[in-house]
Design a protein around this motif. Structure first.
Motif, PDB file in Angstrom:
ATOM      1  N   VAL A 186       6.925   2.332  14.114  1.00 31.76           N
ATOM      2  CA  VAL A 186       6.798   1.258  13.117  1.00 31.76           C
ATOM      3  C   VAL A 186       7.891   0.213  13.229  1.00 31.76           C
ATOM      4  CG1 VAL A 186       5.716   2.908  11.540  1.00 31.76           C
ATOM      5  CG2 VAL A 186       8.149   2.356  11.270  1.00 31.76           C
TER       6      VAL A 186
ATOM      7  N   MET B 257       4.679  -3.412   5.055  1.00 34.85           N
ATOM      8  CA  MET B 257       4.016  -3.029   6.298  1.00 34.85           C
ATOM      9  C   MET B 257       3.225  -4.219   6.831  1.00 34.85           C
ATOM     10  SD  MET B 257       2.734   0.810   5.287  1.00 34.85           S
ATOM     11  CE  MET B 257       1.524   0.208   4.114  1.00 34.85           C
TER      12      MET B 257
ATOM     13  N   LEU C  90      -0.493  -4.186  10.742  1.00 36.32           N
ATOM     14  CA  LEU C  90      -0.982  -2.811  10.637  1.00 36.32           C
ATOM     15  C   LEU C  90      -2.008  -2.499  11.714  1.00 36.32           C
ATOM     16  CD1 LEU C  90      -1.101  -2.602   6.768  1.00 36.32           C
ATOM     17  CD2 LEU C  90       0.087  -0.977   8.248  1.00 36.32           C
TER      18      LEU C  90
ATOM     19  N   ASP D  16      -1.971   3.582  11.850  1.00 37.53           N
ATOM     20  CA  ASP D  16      -1.108   3.663  10.664  1.00 37.53           C
ATOM     21  C   ASP D  16      -1.839   4.297   9.485  1.00 37.53           C
ATOM     22  OD1 ASP D  16       0.164   0.411  11.523  1.00 37.53           O
ATOM     23  OD2 ASP D  16       1.155   2.349  11.837  1.00 37.53           O
TER      24      ASP D  16
END
Length: 120
Positions: free
Chosen positions: A63, A82, A85, A89
């Motif tokens: 990440v 986040m 994506l 994920d």
């Protein structure tokens, strides 16, 4: 009573963004290492990021550069931004706390109930 309550999960298309929040109570937030871990079917639990009490951060390679962990000490709230994506994920994301960062996501720390993130 220790409480960690996640919010902000949902469904998003690949390339999209989500912001998770974790409201906490019942412990001295500022002295704990806080973090997020995720769990999906058939995969091992993965600690994606943690934020230590000294402000230092650490991210899983999977990440790094896409997720950002932050908090608001005044509100005892933890966040996970986040971006970009990917379908991989997709998981249930849990907020976690530990006396030490090694305890984040382990049976030795606290955790919330989790929030589902689905990326299609």
């Amino acid at each position: 009573q220790v409480q960690l309550v996640e919010s902000g999960g949902g469904s998003v298309q690949a390339g999209g963004s989500l912001r998770l929040s974790c409201a906490t109570s019942g412990f001295t937030y500022s002295t704990y290492c806080m973090g997020w871990f995720r769990q999906s079917t058939g995969k091992e639990r993965e600690v994606v990021a943690h934020l230590d009490s000294d402000g230092s951060t650490s991210y899983a390679d999977s990440v790094k550069g896409r997720f950002t962990i932050s908090d608001d000490n005044a509100k005892n709230t933890l966040y996970l931004e986040m971006n970009s994506l990917k379908p991989e994920d997709t998981a249930v994301y849990y907020c976690a706390a530990g006396d030490y960062c090694d305890y984040v996501g382990s049976p030795f720390g606290f955790r919330g109930q989790g929030t589902q993130v689905t990326v299609s």
